[in-house]
Design a protein around this motif. Structure first.
Motif, PDB file in Angstrom:
ATOM      1  N   PHE A  35      48.218  45.893  41.176  1.00  0.00           N
ATOM      2  CA  PHE A  35      47.749  44.714  40.445  1.00  0.00           C
ATOM      3  C   PHE A  35      46.477  44.112  41.053  1.00  0.00           C
ATOM      4  O   PHE A  35      45.597  43.655  40.335  1.00  0.00           O
ATOM      5  N   GLN A  36      46.369  44.141  42.378  1.00  0.00           N
ATOM      6  CA  GLN A  36      45.159  43.598  43.011  1.00  0.00           C
ATOM      7  C   GLN A  36      43.934  44.389  42.555  1.00  0.00           C
ATOM      8  O   GLN A  36      42.869  43.807  42.315  1.00  0.00           O
ATOM      9  N   ASP A  37      44.097  45.730  42.423  1.00  0.00           N
ATOM     10  CA  ASP A  37      42.988  46.559  41.938  1.00  0.00           C
ATOM     11  C   ASP A  37      42.638  46.170  40.501  1.00  0.00           C
ATOM     12  O   ASP A  37      41.471  46.106  40.133  1.00  0.00           O
ATOM     13  N   HIS A  38      43.678  45.930  39.698  1.00  0.00           N
ATOM     14  CA  HIS A  38      43.429  45.513  38.320  1.00  0.00           C
ATOM     15  C   HIS A  38      42.639  44.203  38.306  1.00  0.00           C
ATOM     16  O   HIS A  38      41.670  44.054  37.567  1.00  0.00           O
ATOM     17  N   MET A  39      43.056  43.278  39.146  1.00  0.00           N
ATOM     18  CA  MET A  39      42.402  41.968  39.214  1.00  0.00           C
ATOM     19  C   MET A  39      40.930  42.092  39.558  1.00  0.00           C
ATOM     20  O   MET A  39      40.101  41.313  39.095  1.00  0.00           O
ATOM     21  N   ALA A  40      40.603  43.072  40.408  1.00  0.00           N
ATOM     22  CA  ALA A  40      39.221  43.233  40.842  1.00  0.00           C
ATOM     23  C   ALA A  40      38.331  43.659  39.685  1.00  0.00           C
ATOM     24  O   ALA A  40      37.109  43.558  39.766  1.00  0.00           O
ATOM     25  N   ASN A  41      38.940  44.164  38.598  1.00  0.00           N
ATOM     26  CA  ASN A  41      38.142  44.631  37.465  1.00  0.00           C
ATOM     27  C   ASN A  41      38.479  43.951  36.153  1.00  0.00           C
ATOM     28  O   ASN A  41      37.769  44.136  35.174  1.00  0.00           O
ATOM     29  N   CYS A  42      39.568  43.186  36.110  1.00  0.00           N
ATOM     30  CA  CYS A  42      40.030  42.582  34.854  1.00  0.00           C
ATOM     31  C   CYS A  42      38.901  41.756  34.228  1.00  0.00           C
ATOM     32  O   CYS A  42      38.314  40.902  34.881  1.00  0.00           O
ATOM     33  N   GLU A  43      38.608  42.044  32.951  1.00  0.00           N
ATOM     34  CA  GLU A  43      37.495  41.370  32.270  1.00  0.00           C
ATOM     35  C   GLU A  43      37.850  39.944  31.866  1.00  0.00           C
ATOM     36  O   GLU A  43      36.989  39.123  31.624  1.00  0.00           O
ATOM     37  N   LYS A  44      39.144  39.641  31.760  1.00  0.00           N
ATOM     38  CA  LYS A  44      39.548  38.351  31.198  1.00  0.00           C
ATOM     39  C   LYS A  44      39.908  37.321  32.279  1.00  0.00           C
ATOM     40  O   LYS A  44      40.034  36.144  31.995  1.00  0.00           O
ATOM     41  N   VAL A  45      40.070  37.786  33.504  1.00  0.00           N
ATOM     42  CA  VAL A  45      40.499  36.866  34.550  1.00  0.00           C
ATOM     43  C   VAL A  45      39.415  35.809  34.776  1.00  0.00           C
ATOM     44  O   VAL A  45      38.223  36.089  34.645  1.00  0.00           O
ATOM     45  N   ILE A  46      39.844  34.577  35.036  1.00  0.00           N
ATOM     46  CA  ILE A  46      38.896  33.487  35.260  1.00  0.00           C
ATOM     47  C   ILE A  46      38.515  33.465  36.745  1.00  0.00           C
ATOM     48  O   ILE A  46      39.383  33.367  37.619  1.00  0.00           O
ATOM     49  N   LEU A  47      37.235  33.583  36.979  1.00  0.00           N
ATOM     50  CA  LEU A  47      36.742  33.640  38.357  1.00  0.00           C
ATOM     51  C   LEU A  47      36.051  32.328  38.726  1.00  0.00           C
ATOM     52  O   LEU A  47      35.544  31.620  37.853  1.00  0.00           O
ATOM     53  N   LEU A  48      36.045  32.050  40.018  1.00  0.00           N
ATOM     54  CA  LEU A  48      35.281  30.894  40.515  1.00  0.00           C
ATOM     55  C   LEU A  48      33.927  31.384  41.004  1.00  0.00           C
ATOM     56  O   LEU A  48      33.770  32.553  41.359  1.00  0.00           O
ATOM     57  N   CYS A  49      32.961  30.493  41.023  1.00  0.00           N
ATOM     58  CA  CYS A  49      31.642  30.814  41.573  1.00  0.00           C
ATOM     59  C   CYS A  49      31.796  31.217  43.049  1.00  0.00           C
ATOM     60  O   CYS A  49      32.604  30.625  43.762  1.00  0.00           O
TER      61      CYS A  49
END
Ligand SMILES: [Zn+2]
Ligand SMILES: [Zn+2]
Ligand SMILES: [Zn+2]
Ligand SMILES: [Zn+2]
Ligand SMILES: [Zn+2]
Ligand SMILES: [Zn+2]
Length: 223
Positions: free
Chosen positions: A100-114
């Motif tokens: 899942f961490q690998d998925h998170m590193a590429n997930c297009e929909k996840v909300i990221l912080l600056c």
């Protein structure tokens, strides 16, 4: 840095009970167990529980938090890693929990912080929006300079602390030497030549080592 890095289990009801934590009833996250009784819990669950009762919640065995060690049994950890989850951000299903961490590193929909969130940039957005933000975020531009300044400040406060310690030591040593050199000595005021009383010697220590001045003259000349 992601802020909604969460997933949900697929077919949670079919997950074997040996993989479920008795405290949170979910599959173990970061499982730990104590040699004394062998019961397994999520690290976070047992840490929270121990704040109230320092016992194994299952068998009531008296334990301390330090008795709990990470479970290293490979087949057990593999089973947990192979559990299938769904990404709550992009709704992709059948991701192995261990990936899942690998998925998170590429997930297009996840909300990221600056990347400059720690410098109080409050931008949030999806991965494809990040590139645009990075080119306009002034806080990111300042980040290297700010980091450098912080390093300098940190180093200087350490030096100041160090100097302060040395100074305190020197001043306490000096005061002792000064006081000792005064015992039994007759001292006269350099201004009015009056003999200083013992209680006035502290003025000498205060203005030390230039002059001996009595308290009257100090009041008069250095109000
Ligand atoms: Zn748990
Ligand atoms: Zn137990
Ligand atoms: Zn996703
Ligand atoms: Zn920013
Ligand atoms: Zn002195
Ligand atoms: Zn005087």
């Amino acid at each position: 840095m992601a802020i909604n890095n969460s997933y949900e289990y697929i077919n949670e009801n079919s997950i074997h009970e040996d993989l479920l934590c008795s405290i949170c009833t979910d599959p173990f996250e970061d499982p730990v167990s104590a040699n004394q009784c062998g019961h397994v819990f999520c690290r976070k669950c047992i840490t929270d529980t121990f704040c109230n009762t320092p016992r194994c919640p299952t068998c009531r065995h008296d334990l301390v938090l330090e008795d709990f060690h990470p479970v290293t049994l490979r087949p057990f950890l593999n089973q947990l890693n192979q559990l299938l989850v769904k990404c709550k951000s992009c709704s992709q299903i059948n991701i192995q929990r261990g990936n899942f961490q690998d998925h998170m590193a590429n997930c297009e929909k996840v909300i990221l912080l600056c990347p400059a969130a720690h410098l109080k940039c409050d931008w949030k957005g999806q991965r494809h929006e990040m590139q645009d933000h990075v080119t306009i975020c002034s806080l990111i531009k300042f980040q290297p300079a700010i980091d450098e300044l912080n390093t300098v400040i940190k180093k200087q406060s350490e030096q100041i602390h160090c100097l302060y310690t040395i100074l305190e030591k020197i001043s306490s040593n000096h005061k002792k030497v000064c006081e000792e050199s005064y015992m039994g000595t007759e001292v006269y005021c350099d201004v009015c030549t009056r003999k200083l009383a013992f209680g006035e010697l502290k003025h000498r220590l205060h203005y030390c080592p230039q002059t001996d001045i009595c308290s009257n003259c100090i009041k008069q000349h250095f109000p």
